[in-house]
Design an enzyme around this catalytic site. Sequence first.
Site, PDB file in Angstrom:
ATOM      1  CB  SER A 100       9.152  -8.809   8.773  1.00  0.00           C
ATOM      2  OG  SER A 100       8.701  -7.615   8.176  1.00  0.00           O
ATOM      3  CB  CYS A 114       2.809  -4.411   6.682  1.00  0.00           C
ATOM      4  SG  CYS A 114       3.298  -5.212   8.238  1.00  0.00           S
ATOM      5  CG  ASN A 131       1.432 -11.940  -1.741  1.00  0.00           C
ATOM      6  OD1 ASN A 131       1.269 -11.228  -0.758  1.00  0.00           O
ATOM      7  ND2 ASN A 131       2.231 -12.987  -1.710  1.00  0.00           N
TER       8      ASN A 131
END
Length: 334
Positions: A25, A107, A207
Amino acid sequence: MNQYYKNITIGPYELDGNAFLAPCSGVTDLPFRKIVKKMGASLVVSEMIASQAMIRDSKRTMKMVEKCPEERPATVQLAGCEPAVMAEAAKLNEDMGADIIDINMGCPAKKVVNGYAGSALMKDLGLARKIIEATVAAVNLPVTLKMRTGWDDNTRNAPELAKIAQDCGIHLIAVHGRTRCQLYNGRSDWSFIKNVKEAVTIPVIANGDIVCEDTALAALQASGADGVMVGRGCYGRPWFLKNLQDFLKTGKKSEAPALSLQKELLLEHFADIIEHHGEVVGIKMARKHVSWYSKGLKGSNDFRVKVNQSKSSAEVYGLISNFYDEVMEFEKNE
């Protein structure tokens, strides 16, 4: 070394390599995705888009889902907690030219999880299934999923969610090796991602904390994942994913580009930011990128102060050009 390099397939798209840009973001806007893909990344992903905002057709959201031919296959990440809304947002993006839809269940941001979206969905796998089913059914595009290892240490249920996702038609899963409650603290647990890899047959991407060639290799070795997704490691280094892919192919590390090329890339990136966001917003958006590009170079602190005080894109352009020229002249005479 090339055992860790592979071409990933997502639906009809065979990607050149297995190093992806993570959705971040405020960072992975169109100008950044464009330059990272141009430099050789396998796949780039949009910033997280709120499905409700997508349907409301907000001006800011429409700006966030703009795409360019260079980033194909264009991947749009959606977040939401209502299956019907997620489905509608996915369909809208398909109509607007998206190639792949990515669902965000990773998120950790408070404003996202308080709305029961993002990683909060890992607390309700029934709702997560409904959202995945609705999104997959709404589009004729491949759909992928990004998640964490779980909500907290007591509910590290990523393997279970991965099985659900695969059963519902998800094509690929990316796993950040932390729980939501860790936020970005502690270390990414790449070894836990191996449990996800063993639970499904679709590609799994590791990740978290992958910032250099060595951490990428360690993540792949610990997780058995099919590829890596990098966020912070690409900040100010749009060339890093290409260097990483070359390393996974050959075992040889590449140097950063010559300063002359770094200068060209930053000037190109800055011009794209101004064109995309406009003069006022663009200058503010560009400041963090200028800081990342110039970090560690001689005189970079003073340079960043000048850029942060500037309110003219022409002035910033000149500051960038002069700064790199001075650094190159200094290094030539060293």
